[in-house]
Scaffold this active site. Sequence first.
Site, PDB file in Angstrom:
ATOM      1  N   GLU A   1       4.298   3.927   6.235  1.00 45.91           N
ATOM      2  CA  GLU A   1       3.049   3.155   6.084  1.00 45.91           C
ATOM      3  C   GLU A   1       2.034   3.984   5.314  1.00 45.91           C
ATOM      4  O   GLU A   1       2.047   5.216   5.386  1.00 45.91           O
ATOM      5  CB  GLU A   1       2.478   2.854   7.473  1.00 45.91           C
ATOM      6  CG  GLU A   1       2.422   1.430   7.905  1.00 45.91           C
ATOM      7  CD  GLU A   1       1.649   0.448   7.035  1.00 45.91           C
ATOM      8  OE1 GLU A   1       1.427   0.689   5.834  1.00 45.91           O
ATOM      9  OE2 GLU A   1       1.282  -0.594   7.571  1.00 45.91           O
TER      10      GLU A   1
ATOM     11  N   ARG B   1      -5.478   0.829  -6.562  1.00 47.46           N
ATOM     12  CA  ARG B   1      -4.208   1.415  -6.083  1.00 47.46           C
ATOM     13  C   ARG B   1      -3.741   2.560  -6.978  1.00 47.46           C
ATOM     14  O   ARG B   1      -3.029   3.450  -6.531  1.00 47.46           O
ATOM     15  CB  ARG B   1      -3.098   0.354  -6.058  1.00 47.46           C
ATOM     16  CG  ARG B   1      -3.307  -0.760  -5.044  1.00 47.46           C
ATOM     17  CD  ARG B   1      -2.011  -1.551  -4.872  1.00 47.46           C
ATOM     18  NE  ARG B   1      -2.188  -2.845  -4.228  1.00 47.46           N
ATOM     19  CZ  ARG B   1      -2.240  -3.030  -2.901  1.00 47.46           C
ATOM     20  NH1 ARG B   1      -2.131  -2.014  -2.090  1.00 47.46           N
ATOM     21  NH2 ARG B   1      -2.394  -4.239  -2.407  1.00 47.46           N
TER      22      ARG B   1
ATOM     23  N   LYS C   1      -6.384   6.156  11.534  1.00 45.19           N
ATOM     24  CA  LYS C   1      -7.780   6.082  12.012  1.00 45.19           C
ATOM     25  C   LYS C   1      -7.750   6.069  13.538  1.00 45.19           C
ATOM     26  O   LYS C   1      -7.647   4.994  14.148  1.00 45.19           O
ATOM     27  CB  LYS C   1      -8.452   4.804  11.491  1.00 45.19           C
ATOM     28  CG  LYS C   1      -8.623   4.753   9.977  1.00 45.19           C
ATOM     29  CD  LYS C   1      -9.364   3.479   9.566  1.00 45.19           C
ATOM     30  CE  LYS C   1      -9.401   3.297   8.066  1.00 45.19           C
ATOM     31  NZ  LYS C   1      -9.924   1.980   7.642  1.00 45.19           N
TER      32      LYS C   1
ATOM     33  N   THR D   1      -0.488  -4.041  12.426  1.00 46.30           N
ATOM     34  CA  THR D   1       0.602  -4.179  11.455  1.00 46.30           C
ATOM     35  C   THR D   1       1.807  -3.333  11.873  1.00 46.30           C
ATOM     36  O   THR D   1       2.929  -3.839  11.957  1.00 46.30           O
ATOM     37  CB  THR D   1       0.123  -3.735  10.049  1.00 46.30           C
ATOM     38  OG1 THR D   1      -1.083  -4.421   9.750  1.00 46.30           O
ATOM     39  CG2 THR D   1       1.172  -4.024   8.991  1.00 46.30           C
TER      40      THR D   1
ATOM     41  N   ASP E   1      -4.559   1.532  11.028  1.00 43.31           N
ATOM     42  CA  ASP E   1      -5.966   1.296  11.355  1.00 43.31           C
ATOM     43  C   ASP E   1      -6.009   0.767  12.793  1.00 43.31           C
ATOM     44  O   ASP E   1      -5.898   1.550  13.737  1.00 43.31           O
ATOM     45  CB  ASP E   1      -6.476   0.314  10.283  1.00 43.31           C
ATOM     46  CG  ASP E   1      -7.934  -0.053  10.406  1.00 43.31           C
ATOM     47  OD1 ASP E   1      -8.692   0.713  11.000  1.00 43.31           O
ATOM     48  OD2 ASP E   1      -8.316  -1.119   9.879  1.00 43.31           O
ATOM     49  N   SER E   2      -6.096  -0.538  13.010  1.00 42.47           N
ATOM     50  CA  SER E   2      -6.056  -1.082  14.374  1.00 42.47           C
ATOM     51  C   SER E   2      -4.689  -0.853  15.010  1.00 42.47           C
ATOM     52  O   SER E   2      -4.562  -0.777  16.220  1.00 42.47           O
ATOM     53  CB  SER E   2      -6.363  -2.577  14.362  1.00 42.47           C
ATOM     54  OG  SER E   2      -5.302  -3.282  13.761  1.00 42.47           O
ATOM     55  N   GLY E   3      -3.655  -0.770  14.156  1.00 39.20           N
ATOM     56  CA  GLY E   3      -2.288  -0.623  14.653  1.00 39.20           C
ATOM     57  C   GLY E   3      -1.543  -1.947  14.729  1.00 39.20           C
ATOM     58  O   GLY E   3      -0.341  -1.969  15.016  1.00 39.20           O
TER      59      GLY E   3
ATOM     60  N   ASP F   1      -5.732  -0.298  -1.605  1.00 42.30           N
ATOM     61  CA  ASP F   1      -6.568  -1.171  -2.439  1.00 42.30           C
ATOM     62  C   ASP F   1      -7.798  -1.702  -1.724  1.00 42.30           C
ATOM     63  O   ASP F   1      -7.902  -1.650  -0.499  1.00 42.30           O
ATOM     64  CB  ASP F   1      -5.743  -2.389  -2.868  1.00 42.30           C
ATOM     65  CG  ASP F   1      -5.529  -3.356  -1.691  1.00 42.30           C
ATOM     66  OD1 ASP F   1      -5.046  -2.910  -0.632  1.00 42.30           O
ATOM     67  OD2 ASP F   1      -5.878  -4.543  -1.823  1.00 42.30           O
TER      68      ASP F   1
ATOM     69  N   GLY G   1       0.771  -1.249   0.000  1.00 43.18           N
ATOM     70  CA  GLY G   1       0.000   0.000   0.000  1.00 43.18           C
ATOM     71  C   GLY G   1       0.796   1.290   0.000  1.00 43.18           C
ATOM     72  O   GLY G   1       0.318   2.315  -0.481  1.00 43.18           O
TER      73      GLY G   1
END
Length: 169
Positions: free
Chosen positions: A92, A158, A124, A100, A96-98, A152, A39
């Site tokens: 990055e 993308r 987020k 990764t 999002d959730s963190g 994506d 990404g």
Amino acid sequence: MKEYIDEKKIKERVKSLGESITNKYKDKNELTILCVLKGSFIFLADLVREIELDLSIEFIDISSYNGINRGELILNKDISFNVENKNILIVEDIVDSGNTINFIFEHVNEKKPKSVKIATLFFKPEAYNFNMKIAWIGFNISNEFIVGYGLDHNEIHRNKKSIYILEDE
Ligand code: IMP
Ligand code: MG
């Protein structure tokens, strides 16, 4: 699909992130950018051209999403360079959730770098489950699934120049 952030806004923001990163690292003797595939490839390409320093670029490939649902982390391509004593900037596309970014941070940190910081284009805040601080955030966004500019949905979109919100199909 609804346009959410246009090309011009992204470009301006990436430029200012590049200036801020340049200032932060200008007195350091070395900078290694670690791009999180896939990404981040477009953000990386634009960001590094706004950083006025000598730097090297490395890649790690990790995936977690399956459609719009969070899934298990899969390390597709690990780091293949010597991290020890380097100033690592992880780039990055979106946090999002963190899960990764925290996994990658720990993974890099174990290899004894001099420093590790994170730059993400999108964040987020309502979804983030960790305390670890993110040094550079391009845009704080709400809990919506976005595509374009490298991001994506099932590998598509993308190549779009702007950011779009993916609406229910
Ligand atoms: P996290 O582990 O939940 O923070 O998810 C981070 C990864 O999921 C990012 O690196 C993206 O590849 C992907 N992701 C999270 N949110 C979105 C989104 O809104 N659009 C596209 N990809 C996303
Ligand atoms: Mg990613």
